[in-house]
Structure formats: C-alpha cells, structure tokens
Design a protein around this motif. Structure first.
Motif, PDB file in Angstrom:
ATOM      1  N   ILE A 445     -60.568  31.406  62.776  1.00 34.01           N
ATOM      2  CA  ILE A 445     -60.163  30.027  62.492  1.00 34.01           C
ATOM      3  C   ILE A 445     -60.787  29.547  61.184  1.00 34.01           C
ATOM      4  N   ALA A 446     -62.041  29.894  60.975  1.00 35.47           N
ATOM      5  CA  ALA A 446     -62.708  29.492  59.743  1.00 35.47           C
ATOM      6  C   ALA A 446     -62.017  30.115  58.539  1.00 35.47           C
ATOM      7  N   ASN A 447     -61.677  31.391  58.672  1.00 35.64           N
ATOM      8  CA  ASN A 447     -60.948  32.074  57.612  1.00 35.64           C
ATOM      9  C   ASN A 447     -59.717  31.303  57.216  1.00 35.64           C
ATOM     10  N   GLU A 448     -59.026  30.837  58.241  1.00 38.25           N
ATOM     11  CA  GLU A 448     -57.730  30.244  57.992  1.00 38.25           C
ATOM     12  C   GLU A 448     -57.836  28.858  57.376  1.00 38.25           C
ATOM     13  N   THR A 449     -58.890  28.119  57.733  1.00 39.95           N
ATOM     14  CA  THR A 449     -58.966  26.740  57.281  1.00 39.95           C
ATOM     15  C   THR A 449     -59.810  26.577  56.029  1.00 39.95           C
ATOM     16  N   GLY A 450     -60.502  27.636  55.634  1.00 41.91           N
ATOM     17  CA  GLY A 450     -61.346  27.503  54.464  1.00 41.91           C
ATOM     18  C   GLY A 450     -62.686  26.857  54.783  1.00 41.91           C
ATOM     19  N   ALA A 451     -62.908  26.495  56.048  1.00 38.72           N
ATOM     20  CA  ALA A 451     -64.232  25.991  56.428  1.00 38.72           C
ATOM     21  C   ALA A 451     -65.215  27.156  56.333  1.00 38.72           C
ATOM     22  N   VAL A 452     -66.450  26.836  56.070  1.00 43.47           N
ATOM     23  CA  VAL A 452     -67.461  27.876  55.932  1.00 43.47           C
ATOM     24  C   VAL A 452     -67.879  28.348  57.315  1.00 43.47           C
ATOM     25  N   ILE A 453     -68.085  29.645  57.444  1.00 44.85           N
ATOM     26  CA  ILE A 453     -68.687  30.167  58.666  1.00 44.85           C
ATOM     27  C   ILE A 453     -70.181  30.041  58.504  1.00 44.85           C
ATOM     28  N   GLY A 454     -70.779  29.293  59.389  1.00 46.28           N
ATOM     29  CA  GLY A 454     -72.167  28.918  59.147  1.00 46.28           C
ATOM     30  C   GLY A 454     -73.217  29.797  59.766  1.00 46.28           C
ATOM     31  N   GLY A 455     -72.858  30.939  60.295  1.00 46.85           N
ATOM     32  CA  GLY A 455     -73.903  31.717  60.949  1.00 46.85           C
ATOM     33  C   GLY A 455     -74.144  31.225  62.353  1.00 46.85           C
ATOM     34  N   THR A 456     -75.264  31.612  62.909  1.00 52.09           N
ATOM     35  CA  THR A 456     -75.512  31.334  64.310  1.00 52.09           C
ATOM     36  C   THR A 456     -76.482  30.172  64.466  1.00 52.09           C
ATOM     37  N   LEU A 457     -76.100  29.203  65.264  1.00 50.70           N
ATOM     38  CA  LEU A 457     -77.017  28.134  65.636  1.00 50.70           C
ATOM     39  C   LEU A 457     -77.537  28.420  67.034  1.00 50.70           C
ATOM     40  N   TYR A 458     -78.822  28.280  67.231  1.00 50.06           N
ATOM     41  CA  TYR A 458     -79.380  28.481  68.565  1.00 50.06           C
ATOM     42  C   TYR A 458     -79.459  27.139  69.266  1.00 50.06           C
ATOM     43  N   SER A 459     -78.884  27.075  70.457  1.00 51.84           N
ATOM     44  CA  SER A 459     -78.857  25.783  71.121  1.00 51.84           C
ATOM     45  C   SER A 459     -79.643  25.771  72.416  1.00 51.84           C
ATOM     46  N   ASP A 460     -79.361  26.698  73.309  1.00 53.16           N
ATOM     47  CA  ASP A 460     -79.881  26.625  74.667  1.00 53.16           C
ATOM     48  C   ASP A 460     -80.923  27.673  74.985  1.00 53.16           C
ATOM     49  N   ALA A 461     -81.110  28.601  74.083  1.00 50.36           N
ATOM     50  CA  ALA A 461     -82.029  29.686  74.381  1.00 50.36           C
ATOM     51  C   ALA A 461     -82.638  30.172  73.080  1.00 50.36           C
ATOM     52  N   LEU A 462     -83.850  30.659  73.175  1.00 58.47           N
ATOM     53  CA  LEU A 462     -84.465  31.270  72.002  1.00 58.47           C
ATOM     54  C   LEU A 462     -83.893  32.666  71.836  1.00 58.47           C
ATOM     55  N   SER A 463     -84.057  33.226  70.649  1.00 59.19           N
ATOM     56  CA  SER A 463     -83.690  34.618  70.467  1.00 59.19           C
ATOM     57  C   SER A 463     -84.851  35.467  70.956  1.00 59.19           C
ATOM     58  N   GLY A 464     -84.666  36.762  70.945  1.00 58.03           N
ATOM     59  CA  GLY A 464     -85.753  37.653  71.337  1.00 58.03           C
ATOM     60  C   GLY A 464     -86.887  37.560  70.317  1.00 58.03           C
ATOM     61  N   GLU A 465     -87.957  38.271  70.608  1.00 62.25           N
ATOM     62  CA  GLU A 465     -89.153  38.197  69.769  1.00 62.25           C
ATOM     63  C   GLU A 465     -88.857  38.479  68.297  1.00 62.25           C
ATOM     64  N   ASP A 466     -87.932  39.413  68.063  1.00 62.12           N
ATOM     65  CA  ASP A 466     -87.670  39.813  66.688  1.00 62.12           C
ATOM     66  C   ASP A 466     -86.581  38.981  66.036  1.00 62.12           C
ATOM     67  N   GLY A 467     -85.959  38.108  66.815  1.00 69.66           N
ATOM     68  CA  GLY A 467     -84.835  37.343  66.292  1.00 69.66           C
ATOM     69  C   GLY A 467     -85.300  36.200  65.406  1.00 69.66           C
ATOM     70  N   PRO A 468     -84.326  35.460  64.879  1.00 73.73           N
ATOM     71  CA  PRO A 468     -84.667  34.375  63.966  1.00 73.73           C
ATOM     72  C   PRO A 468     -85.168  33.122  64.683  1.00 73.73           C
ATOM     73  N   ALA A 469     -85.086  33.081  65.989  1.00 77.86           N
ATOM     74  CA  ALA A 469     -85.463  31.872  66.717  1.00 77.86           C
ATOM     75  C   ALA A 469     -86.362  32.223  67.899  1.00 77.86           C
ATOM     76  N   ALA A 470     -87.465  32.890  67.589  1.00 78.60           N
ATOM     77  CA  ALA A 470     -88.336  33.366  68.664  1.00 78.60           C
ATOM     78  C   ALA A 470     -89.143  32.249  69.297  1.00 78.60           C
ATOM     79  N   THR A 471     -89.371  31.165  68.562  1.00 78.18           N
ATOM     80  CA  THR A 471     -90.097  30.024  69.118  1.00 78.18           C
ATOM     81  C   THR A 471     -89.288  28.760  68.840  1.00 78.18           C
ATOM     82  N   TYR A 472     -89.713  27.669  69.455  1.00 76.05           N
ATOM     83  CA  TYR A 472     -89.009  26.412  69.234  1.00 76.05           C
ATOM     84  C   TYR A 472     -89.023  26.040  67.754  1.00 76.05           C
ATOM     85  N   LEU A 473     -90.186  26.140  67.118  1.00 82.69           N
ATOM     86  CA  LEU A 473     -90.288  25.779  65.700  1.00 82.69           C
ATOM     87  C   LEU A 473     -89.354  26.654  64.864  1.00 82.69           C
ATOM     88  N   ASP A 474     -89.366  27.959  65.156  1.00 72.47           N
ATOM     89  CA  ASP A 474     -88.478  28.872  64.420  1.00 72.47           C
ATOM     90  C   ASP A 474     -87.027  28.497  64.644  1.00 72.47           C
TER      91      ASP A 474
END
Lengths: 489, 289
Positions: A445-474
């Motif tokens: 859908i983003a491709n089609e509309t020219g809107a930017v694909i913004g990557g991943t937002l973390y909302s309800d869960a942290l990522s694993g230890e090695d991920g970009p959102a291992a803690t709340y601050l991260d």
C-alpha cells in the motif's frame, strides 16, 4: 545490547522459577514479583533492581492482547508476592489466571492515577469499522436541549451508590467532539436514600457559592456544591471521588451524567469496573434518553465491556506507557508497591526510582526536541494496530488506523482500496509496520501511495535482547527516531 | 458503467493490476500442469503436495522471517523431498505411489506443525502462510512470472513423453528410459507451481487454481492442446472475476477467485458439450447431425 540490567533481569527471572513457592520471602531473598508483559516487566526491573526476582509473563515480541497463559505462568503468579498488571483491561486473561492460580499477594495496577484516554473517535484496531458509521447517529444529542428544562428540580439526575472506602473515578467525555455542557454543578452527600437529602442538595445547588473543580481534582462528600469545569482540550475530564467511610452516598447532578458518556460508564472504581447506582432519579435506565444508538451501553450493567470485540479492550485505551509522562506514573506506582511489600529495601527502590525517573525525564526532553523539529503538516501516519493514542496526545502526531483492514481475516480488495483512498485523501505521510503484525500488505500500500514506509514501531512488546527495543527507554527512542526519520524526509 | 465495474478498479489501483498480473502468471504456469495432473488421474496429488509444502514454508519463515527467498526455498525443498521420496518408494518397493505419497506428506505436515508449535511464538503463523494476492510486491511478481515461464519451458521439453505417459505409461516405460525422468520432472513442476501459487493465493488456495480450471476445461475440449488453452482461459476468467468481486463486494480475494472457478466448474459440469450432464442425457444423434 546486553546491558548489566538485562543480565540481572534474566538471572532474576531464573531465580523466580526456582524459588520454593511458599509465598513468604526471606528478608535477604529477592522479593518474588510477576509483571504481566515485557514493557511493564522492564519498568519493574528498573525499580526493583537486585532486590526482586521478576518473572514476566508475556515476553518479548509477544502479543499480550491475545495471550494464552501457560501452567508455568500460573506457578509464577501463585508464588509471587506482588503482581504488576497494566490495567485498563489490557490483560483480559489476567483475572482468570489470578483466580485459578490462587495468588494471595498484592496486585498492583500500574496505570493507577493515569488520565486514561477513552476509546471514542478512534475505534479499536480498525477491526470494527461499522463503528465509524454509527457516529452520525449521535446527532440525537443535539436534541437534548429540550430535556434540560424539565421538572422543578435544580438537578436533572440523582443517584444513590453503595460505596466502600477508597477512590473512584467520575468521567465526563466528549460526545461527537464536544461536552454536552461546558460545566455543571454537582453535590455529593452521605445519605441513606435520595429523598432524605433531596432538599438539602437543591439548596446547595441553587446557592451561588460553589467550589470550582477542574479535571483531576478530588471530590469528597461535603455540604457544598462543586462547579465541575470540563477540560475543552481533552476528550475526557476525570474527577477523583474520595470516599473515606463505607456507606451509601447520594450524588445530585445538574445534567444527566449519561450525556457525557462516550464509550465508558461514567462512574468506575480504580480497577476500572463500572459502579452502578442502587437507586436513581428519574428512575429506570438511561436508555430512555436518546442513547439507544450507543450500542455499547446496552451491556454495561451486566457484562462490562466484552462487547468490544477483537482484543478485549475496555472503554479506555490501555497503551498508556506510550507517553513518557505516564511511564513516570507507572514507575511511581511500582516503587510505592515494592516499598510496601518489602519495606527493608524501600530506600533502594526509592533511589532506583529517582534515578530512572531522571532518565525518563531526559527521554521526554529528547522526544519533544526531535518531534518538535518535524514540520507541522507532516505529522500524520498510519499504523495497523491502534496503540499510539497516548503517544499521539503527548507528542502531537496523528495516528490513523487503516480503514477496513482487519488483522483477523484475509483482506478483500475493497478494504485495501479504501485504505489507499484514505491515505490519498487525508494526506498521510508515512505508513508504519509494527513488531507484531504481518506487514506485506502495508508495504504494498505504501508503494502505491507514495507514503514512506517507516520501519517498525514497537507498541505492545519489547524486542528481544538484541533487538532495537530491548528496554522501555530503547523502545521509545527507537519509535521516535523511526517516526522522525520517516516524517522528516 | 462498464468502466466503473470492470476497468476503474484496475486503472485506479496499482495493487489490482499487480494482483491480476500475479493471477495471470499463476494461471499460465499452473493450469497446464493441472491438466496433466488430471489426465494422469493425479488430481489429489496436487492437494497432498500443497500440504507437504506448507511445513517447508513455515520453517523458512521461522528461520529467516518474512523472506520471499527463504519461504520459497523451504517450500521447494519440502515439496521435492516428498515428491522424490514417494516416487522412489513407489519405484523400488511394493508400495504404490499414492500410499507412499500420503505417508510422506503426512509426516512432513506433522513435522511442520510440531516445529511451529514448539517455537511457541505468539505471532500468528497462519497469517503468514496465507499469502494474499493483494500484497504482491515486485520481488513476488518477478518470482511468479519466472516460475510460470520456466514451467512452460520445461513442459514444452517433456511434452511428448508426458503425453505418452498419460496415454500409455507401460508403453513409454518399455521403449524409453525417459519414463522415470519425465515423471520426476513433472512432479518438480507441480511443486514449483504450488510454491508460486502459495505466494499469490496462500498454500491452500494454490492448488485450487491448478485443478479447478483443468477439471472445468475437460467438459469443453477434447484434445490436450485445446484442453490446456481452455483451462488457462478459465483460470484467467476466474482470477479477473474473483478480483472484481473482491473489490466490489468486499470479499477476501483468494477464496473469491477459487469460488468463481468452482462456479465455472459446476456450470461446465452441466452444460459442457464434452460429457457434461446435459450432453450425456441427450440422444447422441442430435449432436451428430
């Protein structure tokens, strides 16, 4: 991203599982505590440090909305001294888990004292789009004017409640973008029935003297009239009702309290459960007042909010941690609870709390600086999972849920077309994917509309230890960086 | 009117054009294979293979996430292992091919479910496994089109022995050593087309676009060439109508496409001139005059 804390935390989690479940911790043993999901777990770990043995039920990248507790979870809960939950009906499965596990410790609702955002305009996850159409029907509310003059009473409504000592919450929500009235008077008296104090209440309401109360203020039973003023900038204004003694209390209101109900019952206790009057005037249920169109209301008395299908969300948006200010409240609640459960280490908890709150405040400043740099016209984004209400409110970014797309079923071409039209018409700048949803369709859908694909937002869960959102601050940093990168381009 | 109903959806929305292109690729690639499956009385093999592929794709997903390459490779490997394994068992033991295929695909399916469950993630894997024709990106389209082209090319190469094997497998086996090679190559084609179809339609729908048009075409055409042409035409028609129905009536696109093919099959069943119900019951003479 192996911080010292995260290593401690995993060590702590292991200890919690191997603890004997006696329910009483030795003074030098860490306090066994359980947090319901990864983000809350991180906050608890920050405050508790080495003095707690923490088990987090829904781990990294898990979806707490639809979680199925395991027998291990029940064991962890049974052995815990303190159980931290988010509240606001986020963990729909928790109540049963607590009952079945025989948990006897202290249950702490981390969102206690937060100004919850009601689910009104934005419906849940875009699952339920018929909801949107209903809003037109709310036009009935405009007709309320003719009802206001009825009767000789200075009050339109009186209700008698049987209340235990404690705090309650009385909410006034905007319906169709406006409060039914900008302010109203209210009297609260200890009374055995309405008739007994009716005249006294009328006198108080008619008197010119009244105590002006703004959103967030506390009301107590007293021989005075409160002039409640509603916060026009917020969708909902909340008042705390403080009850010092168990008993029955009569409330007299200048206008119908039901006129200020968007999605939720107007009177709730701290756990978010509806509190219903044992008697009221005018008698009968409030459906007679043109509210039939609020389909949600029909179930209120009996069932609570199960009618919000999909993810067990209640009347309020539970994703309160998405605002750093709220995270400070979480941390304060956590510290207070831990100090109560383990007074010997109270000083340590307080020191951790203060240090972490300082970090949170630095984060808040950081977020405001980077969001503030974004152009005002480029602040609308689409995410598949409607979890950013608090973020939107705090940092002035518009989040749109995809119209018509459900996470539950296969998409139809009509749904996708609707979303694309929405993006084109509303000038949406970026489309974000989330850590827990399939993103192929959104990318297309983003491709089609020219809107930017913004990557991943973390909302309800942290990522694993090695991920970009291992803690709340991260996690918050990652989300803000991701947002500003997409919107700033 | 005609513009709004049939053309506007494709003119206004790129994803509809992509979906159509994806469907055409699958139709062109998979239906000839479906025709041969039908002629060789192996229609259910397609279904078994689609189940065998599912675990491979799931493992691919678990290993490297939502990656087109990993899921395609996983599906291909799982499908080929089952196809080759069952063929091997059938040729070198007393067990027949249908039984050995059933055994192997069930093992593969169980293994896949086991791996998926023990991974214990809360990510809904079925989501990922049900591809949707509405989300075809460039890479998927390139993959679909190359698989379709490759499939047609290989089919052209093995066309003669394949037709012979359909007509008289014993004869082919007696005069040529190509029999086994033909059979295995053909099974590869089945696997390849199912993997391609699973990106477009999801694992379970992929087999539908392979078999249903072939079965419907059987009622309209006699020769193998016309049969293939008719099947491809029916597949294309189903894809187009299914997408339009999905667009106008808010139906999930995969099932809509397969159901249109199902409706065409049912109509063919009754009205098809080649052995349809009505043609069968009418006296033969009236058709001959």
């Amino acid at each position: 991203m192996f911080s010292r804390r995260s290593i401690l935390r995993s060590a702590a989690a292991v200890t919690a599982l191997s603890l004997p479940f006696s329910g009483s911790a030795w003074a030098d043993e860490p306090l066994p505590v359980v947090a319901s999901f990864s983000i809350l777990g991180d906050l608890v770990a920050q405050v508790g440090g080495e003095h707690i043995a923490l088990t987090t039920l829904v781990g990294a990248d898990g979806d707490a909305h639809v979680y199925q507790p395991t027998p291990q979870d029940a064991r962890a809960v049974a052995g815990a001294e303190v159980l931290f939950v988010n509240g606001l009906e986020f963990e729909g499965w928790m109540e049963r888990l607590v009952e079945s596990s025989g948990f006897g410790g202290m249950q702490v609702v981390a969102t206690d004292g937060i100004e919850a955002i009601a689910f009104d305009e934005h419906d849940e996850h875009g699952d339920e789009h018929d909801g949107h159409d209903d809003h037109d029907d709310h036009a009935d509310h405009d007709d309320h004017g003719d009802e206001h003059g009825h009767g000789a009473h200075a009050f339109e409504w009186a209700g008698l409640f049987d209340l235990k000592a404690g705090t309650y919450q009385w909410s006034f929500a905007k319906v169709d973008g406006d409060y039914a009235d900008p302010a109203m008077k209210m009297v609260m008296l200890a009374a055995s029935d309405i008739e007994a104090v009716e005249e006294a209440a009328e006198g108080l309401l008619e008197a010119d003297a009244s105590d002006i109360k703004m959103g967030g203020d506390t009301l107590i039973a007293a021989d005075m009239a409160y002039a409640l003023t509603f916060d026009a900038d917020k969708d909902i204004t909340l008042f705390t009702v403080e009850i010092t003694e168990d008993g029955t209390y009569a409330f007299f209101t200048e206008h119908m309290p039901f006129e200020f109900e968007a999605d939720a019952h107007f009177f709730k206790d701290t756990s978010g459960a509806d509190v219903e009057p044992i008697a009221q005037e005018p008698e009968g249920d409030h459906h007679a007042h043109g509210h039939d169109d609020h389909d949600d209301h029909d179930d209120h008395a009996e069932e609570g909010h199960d009618d919000h299908h999909g993810h067990n969300h209640g009347a309020f948006d539970p994703h309160a941690w998405q605002s750093v200010d709220n995270a400070v409240i979480y941390v304060n609640n956590i510290a207070a609870a831990l100090a109560k459960a383990d007074p010997e280490n109270a000083a340590a908890f307080e020191a951790n709390r203060a240090a972490y709150v300082a970090e949170l405040e630095a984060l808040e400043a950081e977020i405001e600086a980077s969001i503030g740099a974004l152009p005002a016209e480029q602040r609308t984004v689409v995410t598949p999972h409607d979890a950013f209400g608090y973020f939107a409110q705090s940092y002035n970014i518009r989040f749109e849920a995809p119209q018509g797309l459900s996470t539950e079923s296969e998409a139809s071409a009509a749904d996708v077309a609707k979303l694309i039209e929405q993006i084109r018409e509303e000038g949406i700048n970026a489309v974000f994917v989330e850590s827990i949803t399939d993103d192929r369709l959104l990318k297309q859908i983003a491709n089609e509309t020219g809107a930017v694909i913004g990557g991943t937002l973390y909302s309800d869960a942290l990522s694993g230890e090695d991920g970009p959102a291992a803690t709340y601050l991260d996690m918050m940093r990652h989300n803000v960086v991701t947002l500003s990168q997409a919107l700033g381009s | 009117m005609i513009w709004d109903l049939f053309l506007a959806p494709f003119a206004d929305f790129g994803f509809m054009r992509r979906a159509l292109l994806g469907c055409v690729a699958v139709a062109v690639g998979a239906t000839p294979v479906g025709v041969f499956l039908m002629l060789r009385r192996m229609s259910l093999t397609g279904d078994a293979m689609s189940h065998a592929i599912l675990p491979g794709a799931a493992i691919g997903y678990l290993v490297s996430g939502l990656s087109l390459g990993a899921m395609t490779l996983g599906g291909l490997i799982a499908g080929m292992v089952v196809a080759l394994g069952s063929g091997f068992v059938a040729r070198f033991t007393t067990l027949r091919e249908d039984a050995s295929l059933a055994a192997l695909y069930l093992i593969s399916l169980a293994l896949g479910v086991l791996i998926v469950s023990t991974r214990g993630s809360n990510v809904d894997l079925m989501h990922v496994l049900f591809g949707t024709v509405l989300a075809l990106d460039d890479a998927s389209l390139v993959l679909l089109c190359s698989f379709a082209s490759l499939s047609l090319l290989v089919l052209a190469l093995i066309y003669r022995p394949l037709v012979l094997e359909c007509a008289d497998p014993q004869f082919l086996r007696s005069v040529s050593k190509l029999s086994a090679a033909t059979h295995f190559t053909f099974l590869m084609l089945v696997v390849m087309n199912l993997v391609a179809g699973f990106h477009a339609l999801g694992t379970l729908m992929a087999v539908g676009i392979m078999i249903l048009p072939a079965a419907a075409a059987r009622f309209w055409a006699g020769g193998i060439g016309t049969l293939i042409a008719a099947a491809a035409a029916i597949a294309f028609l189903s894809s187009l109508s299914g997408l339009l129905l999905s667009f106008h009536y808010s139906l999930p696109s995969g099932p809509a496409i397969i159901l249109v093919a199902g409706v065409i099959y049912t109509l063919s069943l009754f009205f098809g001139p080649e052995g349809g119900v009505i043609a069968q019951t009418l006296p033969r003479r009236r058709f001959e005059t």
